[in-house]
Design an enzyme around this catalytic site. Structure first.
Site, mmCIF file in Angstrom:
data_model
loop_
_atom_site.group_PDB
_atom_site.id
_atom_site.type_symbol
_atom_site.label_atom_id
_atom_site.label_comp_id
_atom_site.label_asym_id
_atom_site.label_seq_id
_atom_site.Cartn_x
_atom_site.Cartn_y
_atom_site.Cartn_z
ATOM 1 N NE ARG A 206 -4.305 -1.553 0.135
ATOM 2 C CZ ARG A 206 -4.323 -2.539 -0.642
ATOM 3 N NH1 ARG A 206 -3.307 -2.808 -1.723
ATOM 4 N NH2 ARG A 206 -5.230 -3.306 -0.738
ATOM 5 C CD GLU A 235 -3.575 3.210 -5.199
ATOM 6 O OE1 GLU A 235 -4.324 2.375 -5.430
ATOM 7 O OE2 GLU A 235 -2.126 2.532 -4.844
ATOM 8 C CG HIS A 253 -3.373 -0.842 -6.905
ATOM 9 N ND1 HIS A 253 -3.759 -0.176 -5.657
ATOM 10 C CD2 HIS A 253 -3.286 -2.012 -6.512
ATOM 11 C CE1 HIS A 253 -3.854 -1.111 -4.824
ATOM 12 N NE2 HIS A 253 -3.561 -2.375 -5.412
HETATM 13 P P1 NAD Z 1 -0.785 -11.063 4.669
HETATM 14 O O1 NAD Z 1 -1.654 -10.710 5.588
HETATM 15 O O2 NAD Z 1 -0.629 -12.551 4.212
HETATM 16 O O3 NAD Z 1 0.858 -10.643 5.208
HETATM 17 C C1 NAD Z 1 1.064 -9.358 5.731
HETATM 18 C C2 NAD Z 1 2.290 -9.836 6.730
HETATM 19 O O4 NAD Z 1 2.687 -8.701 7.563
HETATM 20 C C3 NAD Z 1 1.847 -10.770 8.120
HETATM 21 O O5 NAD Z 1 2.729 -11.738 7.894
HETATM 22 C C4 NAD Z 1 1.689 -9.853 9.269
HETATM 23 O O6 NAD Z 1 2.451 -10.620 10.275
HETATM 24 C C5 NAD Z 1 2.955 -8.941 8.626
HETATM 25 N N1 NAD Z 1 2.953 -7.728 9.351
HETATM 26 C C6 NAD Z 1 1.811 -6.993 9.927
HETATM 27 N N2 NAD Z 1 2.368 -5.872 10.634
HETATM 28 C C7 NAD Z 1 3.504 -5.928 10.646
HETATM 29 C C8 NAD Z 1 4.686 -4.777 10.810
HETATM 30 N N3 NAD Z 1 4.186 -3.785 11.888
HETATM 31 N N4 NAD Z 1 5.601 -5.252 10.553
HETATM 32 C C9 NAD Z 1 6.036 -6.188 9.878
HETATM 33 N N5 NAD Z 1 5.121 -6.940 9.489
HETATM 34 C C10 NAD Z 1 4.081 -6.997 9.721
HETATM 35 O O7 NAD Z 1 -0.832 -9.820 3.302
HETATM 36 P P2 NAD Z 1 -0.397 -10.401 2.011
HETATM 37 O O8 NAD Z 1 -1.590 -10.995 1.151
HETATM 38 O O9 NAD Z 1 0.862 -10.891 1.882
HETATM 39 O O10 NAD Z 1 -0.411 -8.927 1.318
HETATM 40 C C11 NAD Z 1 0.551 -8.100 1.683
HETATM 41 C C12 NAD Z 1 0.260 -6.582 1.141
HETATM 42 O O11 NAD Z 1 -0.132 -6.891 -0.369
HETATM 43 C C13 NAD Z 1 -0.991 -5.925 1.678
HETATM 44 O O12 NAD Z 1 -0.620 -4.480 1.693
HETATM 45 C C14 NAD Z 1 -2.023 -6.234 0.598
HETATM 46 O O13 NAD Z 1 -3.006 -4.834 0.797
HETATM 47 C C15 NAD Z 1 -1.061 -5.812 -0.559
HETATM 48 N N6 NAD Z 1 -1.828 -6.318 -2.015
HETATM 49 C C16 NAD Z 1 -1.515 -5.545 -2.860
HETATM 50 C C17 NAD Z 1 -1.881 -5.670 -4.232
HETATM 51 C C18 NAD Z 1 -1.602 -5.043 -5.657
HETATM 52 O O14 NAD Z 1 -2.364 -5.120 -6.425
HETATM 53 N N7 NAD Z 1 -0.439 -4.503 -5.697
HETATM 54 C C19 NAD Z 1 -2.901 -7.080 -4.286
HETATM 55 C C20 NAD Z 1 -3.158 -7.625 -3.159
HETATM 56 C C21 NAD Z 1 -2.551 -7.379 -1.890
#
Ligand code: NAD
Length: 278
Positions: A206, A235, A253
């Site tokens: 994000r 965005e 995105h």
């Molecule tokens: P997920 O929930 O599987 O993983 C997130 C990880 O971050 C978890 O393991 C959690 O423990 C860790 N985390 C939480 N707070 C933290 C902190 N303060 N410090 C370090 N680690 C921390 O999520 P995901 O499915 O792997 O998604 C990751 C990111 O990708 C999210 O921000 C999601 O919104 C984004 N995303 C982007 C797109 C895109 O089109 N670019 C699409 C889907 C998801």
């Protein structure tokens, strides 16, 4: 169905005020929007992230909020991998120079052998773990920072470090945390100062997780060699000094954009709404 391009919650409420269920993607559903809903019982996010909905306000009104947590893991991991290799090999930068007939080796920043470098994953959730599997053969070492991850034993080749130690040893840093108060501007001036000179920053999570002004300053000083961004503080992203910086590669995105992922999330959203309350 709300016409495309309307993101302002004050506009959206005109369409949504009497809905029983809402499907939303990029629109910010803030407290005034949620408070104005007359009988909505469920909001299904057309996404993994929950950051566009004021969750406490939704829960206070008894509205359930659902997401689809695993529909695009391959896609976003591949997209991050593409940005990583693009940043390391300066593909878009050298193409831009070539198209302007300005290419000269002095105009690209020094490149280093990937196989001697360290990749740092901030957050080690679904997408970061998938990316680790894909990128492991490219890098000498992979380190990660995720204080909530408890499955380290299954990843003996990943070094789990404190944030400061992970930032200090990385040649490439890829951000994969959810957007929450604790992760907003997780990379800002103080964190850039702790990184190696010439580090590459990739953000497919994000936009607000990285302080964009601090990133631009770090690119201009040379602290950051290159950045690859799929997500932005605002965005749809408008042009800015950051997005048009020669060492920044931007995609709008599109990390989740495949036919397969979109079919999957569409079907899951229909299931969530039609099975709600059964
Ligand atoms: P997920 O929930 O599987 O993983 C997130 C990880 O971050 C978890 O393991 C959690 O423990 C860790 N985390 C939480 N707070 C933290 C902190 N303060 N410090 C370090 N680690 C921390 O999520 P995901 O499915 O792997 O998604 C990751 C990111 O990708 C999210 O921000 C999601 O919104 C984004 N995303 C982007 C797109 C895109 O089109 N670019 C699409 C889907 C998801």
């Amino acid at each position: 169905i709300v016409p495309g391009g309307i993101f302002d919650p004050r506009e959206l409420i005109k369409y949504a005020h009497d809905a029983d269920a809402i499907v939303a993607q990029f629109a910010k559903l803030d407290k005034p929007f949620l408070d104005a809903l007359e009988h909505c019982r469920i909001i299904a996010r057309y996404s993994i992230g929950m950051d566009t909905v004021d969750l406490p306000a939704a829960h206070a009104k008894g509205i359930q909020v659902a997401n689809v947590p695993d529909y695009c893991i391959h896609e976003v991991a591949n997209h991050a991998a593409a940005h990583i290799l693009n940043a390391l090999r300066q593909i878009t930068h050298s193409r831009d120079l070539l198209l302007r007939n300005e290419f000269d080796f002095s105009k690209i920043r020094p490149m280093h052998r990937c196989e001697e470098q360290t990749l740092c994953l901030l957050g080690f959730g679904h997408i970061a773990r998938e990316l680790y599997g894909k990128m492991k053969p490219f890098f000498a070492k992979v380190v990660a920072f995720d204080p909530y991850f408890s499955g380290q034993a299954a990843y003996p080749d990943v070094e789990f470090l404190s944030l400061d130690d992970a930032l200090a040893c990385a040649d490439v840093i890829s951000v994969h945390v959810p957007l929450m108060p604790a992760t907003a501007k997780m990379l800002s001036d103080a964190q850039f100062a702790k990184m190696k000179d010439g580090v590459c920053i990739i953000n497919t999570s994000r936009g607000t997780n990285v302080d964009e002004a601090a990133l631009l300053a770090a690119l201009e000083s040379g602290k950051v060699r290159a950045a690859g961004l799929d997500v932005y503080a605002d965005e749809p992203a408008s042009n800015s000094a950051l997005y048009s910086h020669p060492m920044v590669s931007c995609t709008p995105h599109i990390g989740a954009a495949t036919v397969e992922a979109q079919k999957r999330i569409g079907a899951e959203i229909v299931d969530i709404i039609t099975n709600f309350g059964k």
